[in-house]
Design a protein around this motif. Structure first.
Motif, PDB file in Angstrom:
ATOM      1  N   ALA A 144      38.666  12.959   2.805  1.00  0.00           N
ATOM      2  CA  ALA A 144      38.550  14.411   2.795  1.00  0.00           C
ATOM      3  C   ALA A 144      39.715  15.046   3.536  1.00  0.00           C
ATOM      4  O   ALA A 144      40.110  14.592   4.605  1.00  0.00           O
ATOM      5  N   ALA A 145      40.269  16.101   2.962  1.00  0.00           N
ATOM      6  CA  ALA A 145      41.344  16.844   3.619  1.00  0.00           C
ATOM      7  C   ALA A 145      40.756  17.967   4.460  1.00  0.00           C
ATOM      8  O   ALA A 145      39.651  18.449   4.189  1.00  0.00           O
ATOM      9  N   GLU A 146      41.497  18.362   5.484  1.00  0.00           N
ATOM     10  CA  GLU A 146      41.159  19.545   6.275  1.00  0.00           C
ATOM     11  C   GLU A 146      42.201  20.611   5.952  1.00  0.00           C
ATOM     12  O   GLU A 146      43.404  20.378   6.105  1.00  0.00           O
ATOM     13  N   ILE A 147      41.729  21.764   5.496  1.00  0.00           N
ATOM     14  CA  ILE A 147      42.616  22.825   5.009  1.00  0.00           C
ATOM     15  C   ILE A 147      42.318  24.104   5.776  1.00  0.00           C
ATOM     16  O   ILE A 147      41.158  24.486   5.930  1.00  0.00           O
ATOM     17  N   SER A 148      43.355  24.760   6.263  1.00  0.00           N
ATOM     18  CA  SER A 148      43.149  26.062   6.909  1.00  0.00           C
ATOM     19  C   SER A 148      44.184  27.056   6.411  1.00  0.00           C
ATOM     20  O   SER A 148      45.355  26.725   6.238  1.00  0.00           O
ATOM     21  N   LEU A 149      43.723  28.272   6.151  1.00  0.00           N
ATOM     22  CA  LEU A 149      44.587  29.400   5.816  1.00  0.00           C
ATOM     23  C   LEU A 149      44.268  30.506   6.812  1.00  0.00           C
ATOM     24  O   LEU A 149      43.093  30.815   7.045  1.00  0.00           O
ATOM     25  N   SER A 150      45.288  31.099   7.398  1.00  0.00           N
ATOM     26  CA  SER A 150      45.028  32.148   8.389  1.00  0.00           C
ATOM     27  C   SER A 150      46.102  33.217   8.348  1.00  0.00           C
ATOM     28  O   SER A 150      47.258  32.966   7.994  1.00  0.00           O
ATOM     29  N   LYS A 151      45.679  34.416   8.720  1.00  0.00           N
ATOM     30  CA  LYS A 151      46.576  35.559   8.886  1.00  0.00           C
ATOM     31  C   LYS A 151      46.376  36.073  10.300  1.00  0.00           C
ATOM     32  O   LYS A 151      45.238  36.259  10.754  1.00  0.00           O
ATOM     33  N   LEU A 152      47.476  36.301  11.025  1.00  0.00           N
ATOM     34  CA  LEU A 152      47.391  36.573  12.465  1.00  0.00           C
ATOM     35  C   LEU A 152      48.419  37.612  12.872  1.00  0.00           C
ATOM     36  O   LEU A 152      49.547  37.622  12.377  1.00  0.00           O
ATOM     37  N   ALA A 153      48.010  38.503  13.789  1.00  0.00           N
ATOM     38  CA  ALA A 153      48.940  39.452  14.404  1.00  0.00           C
ATOM     39  C   ALA A 153      49.150  39.037  15.859  1.00  0.00           C
ATOM     40  O   ALA A 153      48.180  38.749  16.580  1.00  0.00           O
ATOM     41  N   ASN A 154      50.400  38.990  16.300  1.00  0.00           N
ATOM     42  CA  ASN A 154      50.749  38.582  17.660  1.00  0.00           C
ATOM     43  C   ASN A 154      51.131  39.806  18.483  1.00  0.00           C
ATOM     44  O   ASN A 154      52.028  40.564  18.107  1.00  0.00           O
ATOM     45  N   TYR A 155      50.463  39.982  19.630  1.00  0.00           N
ATOM     46  CA  TYR A 155      50.699  41.129  20.489  1.00  0.00           C
ATOM     47  C   TYR A 155      51.095  40.679  21.894  1.00  0.00           C
ATOM     48  O   TYR A 155      50.831  39.540  22.303  1.00  0.00           O
ATOM     49  N   ALA A 156      51.698  41.604  22.641  1.00  0.00           N
ATOM     50  CA  ALA A 156      52.012  41.383  24.050  1.00  0.00           C
ATOM     51  C   ALA A 156      51.541  42.606  24.833  1.00  0.00           C
ATOM     52  O   ALA A 156      51.667  43.739  24.367  1.00  0.00           O
ATOM     53  N   GLN A 157      50.988  42.374  26.025  1.00  0.00           N
ATOM     54  CA  GLN A 157      50.547  43.463  26.900  1.00  0.00           C
ATOM     55  C   GLN A 157      51.153  43.248  28.276  1.00  0.00           C
ATOM     56  O   GLN A 157      50.860  42.262  28.947  1.00  0.00           O
ATOM     57  N   THR A 158      52.000  44.187  28.712  1.00  0.00           N
ATOM     58  CA  THR A 158      52.671  44.074  30.008  1.00  0.00           C
ATOM     59  C   THR A 158      52.282  45.181  30.968  1.00  0.00           C
ATOM     60  O   THR A 158      52.731  45.197  32.116  1.00  0.00           O
ATOM     61  N   THR A 159      51.465  46.141  30.508  1.00  0.00           N
ATOM     62  CA  THR A 159      51.006  47.242  31.348  1.00  0.00           C
ATOM     63  C   THR A 159      49.527  47.497  31.018  1.00  0.00           C
ATOM     64  O   THR A 159      48.936  46.812  30.189  1.00  0.00           O
ATOM     65  N   ALA A 160      48.968  48.546  31.645  1.00  0.00           N
ATOM     66  CA  ALA A 160      47.585  48.912  31.361  1.00  0.00           C
ATOM     67  C   ALA A 160      47.446  49.601  30.006  1.00  0.00           C
ATOM     68  O   ALA A 160      46.328  49.804  29.529  1.00  0.00           O
ATOM     69  N   ALA A 161      48.576  49.934  29.385  1.00  0.00           N
ATOM     70  CA  ALA A 161      48.535  50.560  28.061  1.00  0.00           C
ATOM     71  C   ALA A 161      48.135  49.530  27.007  1.00  0.00           C
ATOM     72  O   ALA A 161      48.039  48.331  27.279  1.00  0.00           O
ATOM     73  N   ASP A 162      47.901  50.014  25.790  1.00  0.00           N
ATOM     74  CA  ASP A 162      47.496  49.125  24.711  1.00  0.00           C
ATOM     75  C   ASP A 162      48.569  48.068  24.445  1.00  0.00           C
ATOM     76  O   ASP A 162      49.772  48.326  24.614  1.00  0.00           O
ATOM     77  N   PRO A 163      48.161  46.890  24.005  1.00  0.00           N
ATOM     78  CA  PRO A 163      49.149  45.868  23.615  1.00  0.00           C
ATOM     79  C   PRO A 163      50.034  46.374  22.485  1.00  0.00           C
ATOM     80  O   PRO A 163      49.618  47.226  21.690  1.00  0.00           O
ATOM     81  N   VAL A 164      51.234  45.834  22.421  1.00  0.00           N
ATOM     82  CA  VAL A 164      52.165  46.194  21.344  1.00  0.00           C
ATOM     83  C   VAL A 164      52.532  44.927  20.574  1.00  0.00           C
ATOM     84  O   VAL A 164      52.418  43.815  21.084  1.00  0.00           O
ATOM     85  N   LEU A 165      52.947  45.112  19.350  1.00  0.00           N
ATOM     86  CA  LEU A 165      53.307  43.975  18.508  1.00  0.00           C
ATOM     87  C   LEU A 165      54.439  43.186  19.152  1.00  0.00           C
ATOM     88  O   LEU A 165      55.442  43.756  19.596  1.00  0.00           O
ATOM     89  N   ASP A 166      54.278  41.885  19.225  1.00  0.00           N
ATOM     90  CA  ASP A 166      55.329  41.002  19.718  1.00  0.00           C
ATOM     91  C   ASP A 166      56.328  40.799  18.586  1.00  0.00           C
ATOM     92  O   ASP A 166      56.065  40.074  17.629  1.00  0.00           O
ATOM     93  N   THR A 167      57.478  41.454  18.693  1.00  0.00           N
ATOM     94  CA  THR A 167      58.434  41.432  17.582  1.00  0.00           C
ATOM     95  C   THR A 167      59.119  40.092  17.411  1.00  0.00           C
ATOM     96  O   THR A 167      59.807  39.880  16.418  1.00  0.00           O
TER      97      THR A 167
END
Length: 441
Positions: A144-167
């Motif tokens: 049996a094979a193990e197969i995964s498909l995923s979609k992901l957004a990567n963020y960074a948070q350096t202050t108390a403000a909302d996280p921003v996209l990690d470019t």
């Protein structure tokens, strides 16, 4: 993730002041080499740089054996020379697993404080060999094979403000396929809704891990290239070809997981319990992961259970508690916050995992440590660049920190002092009324 000395004009100005030529420092070699297979689980990993480096390091490590890639920790680091860094995994690497490493560019610095060249060889992977025992088994086409498909957004948070996209990473779409050697996979392909076909990459020596990774800072581009719909995962092997139909949902990427009490997390009392809070945003069927590592050493302080383990964090979770004594005074810790919307199925005798998620990297700091006063002198502020001198102890690491209220401090640079006089710099000083201090390890 960070922006220290990312501006070319600033780098040219600094080098001109120092009277030095422009030179990019690079990670030039790694052992085991990229694409290596059959690597022993107790292997140490050696990184070679092309110039003398400061004794700091910042790596991210992932392990993948067919499901979602997961963070791995428990590394220790030793500089054998100023250009060679050896990483050792406590307990060794897991068998039959792809190990993916990333040298976070600005977590390194040469003797002048400049980070790694962003165009260098700053990431790679190798695959470990079989452990003791094991074996294939029945199932589709000899295993049996193990197969995964995923979609992901990567963020960074350096202050108390909302996280921003990690470019540096942005949005990603990934496919991973593994199968027992007994199945004899020779090729894996992905048929995308609309008919386009992409072949997954695998090691030419041991075809047990296949993957496809695609990154973009444009979510619309990712959605257009990998839309919702039915995907065909083609598993090719002598006498056992199979196409696995996998439905990828139109589920939107979850909102970024935010470190809700970030400010409190920068002045943690290590002698007391600390409740690390993060925003709500999921439902009970979602999965949340929290990891806390000591910056530099990658020593695991806290790791929430995986979904198959008791006590895992459901999607409506909003906090975890770090018990008193689990943190050390005067330290900075990396925090990883993930939220996944997963589904698990058995399709054609193969284990299939599909997930849409968000990942946030942030930090927390503890009070205490060294409290000796270090006087700053000869301050200079010009064009967003602040510098000052201090009398220090040679052969010690110092951290240059900025604040606007003398309560919450942000590290802007660090330096390994080679003499008793050291210049500290803030290359992104936007507020001339900021407060600065120097802290020794």
């Amino acid at each position: 993730m960070k922006t220290i000395l990312k501006s070319l004009w600033l780098g040219l100005c600094v080098l001109a002041l120092l009277g030095l030529p422009v030179s990019a420092q690079k990670l030039t070699g790694v052992s085991p080499a990229n694409f290596s297979t059959g690597v022993g689980k107790d292997t140490t990993v050696t990184f070679t740089f092309d110039t003398d480096m400061k004794p700091i390091q910042d790596f991210s490590w992932l392990a993948n054996s067919g499901g979602f890639p997961s963070q791995i920790t428990g590394f220790s680091y030793v500089w054998t020379t100023t250009r060679k860094l050896v990483a050792t995994k406590s307990g060794g690497f897991p068998a039959n697993t792809m190990i993916i490493w990333t040298a976070n560019e600005e977590g390194f610095a040469d003797q002048l404080g400049f980070p790694l060249d962003s165009n260098g060889m700053n990431s790679g992977f190798f695959t470990t060999g079989s452990g003791s025992g094991g074996g294939g088994g029945g199932g589709a086409g000899g295993g049996a094979a193990e197969i995964s498909l995923s979609k992901l957004a990567n963020y960074a948070q350096t202050t108390a403000a909302d996280p921003v996209l990690d470019t540096d990473l942005g949005y990603e779409f990934s496919v991973f396929v593994t199968a027992p050697e007994s199945r004899g996979l020779t090729n894996v392909s992905l048929t995308i809704p609309g008919g386009a076909v992409s072949n997954l990459f695998s090691s030419p020596f041991q075809q047990t891990n296949f993957f496809l990774l695609s990154y973009s800072n444009d979510l619309a581009a990712v959605e257009a290239k990998f839309p919702p719909g039915n995907y065909g995962v083609g598993l090719q092997a002598p006498g056992s070809n199979q196409t696995v139909a996998v439905a990828f949902p139109a589920t939107p990427i979850p909102s970024a997981v935010k470190f809700s009490n970030f400010a409190a997390g920068q002045t943690v009392d290590p002698a007391a319990d600390f409740t690390l809070q993060f925003n709500a945003g999921g439902v009970a069927s979602d999965y949340v992961f929290v990891g806390v590592n000591e910056t530099g050493s990658a020593s695991t302080i806290y790791k929430s259970p995986d979904p198959a383990e008791a006590g895992y964090l459901i999607g409506t979770s909003t906090h975890i508690v770090l018990p008193a004594g689990s943190l050390v005074a005067g330290k900075t810790y990396e925090v990883y916050l993930e939220r996944w919307i997963p589904s698990t199925n058995n399709i054609g005798g193969n284990a299939v995992v599909v997930g849409v998620g968000s990942f946030t990297q942030t930090s927390l700091k503890t009070l205490g440590g060294v409290v000796a006063m270090i006087e700053l002198r000869n301050p200079t502020f010009s064009g967003g660049f602040f510098s000052a001198e201090a009398t220090v102890t040679a052969n010690q690491t110092y951290h240059f920190e900025r604040s606007t209220d003398a309560a919450a401090w942000i590290e802007v640079s660090s330096a390994f002092a080679l003499a008793t006089t050291q210049t500290f710099t803030d290359p992104a000083a936007t507020n001339p009324h900021a407060i600065y201090r120097v802290r020794k390890d």
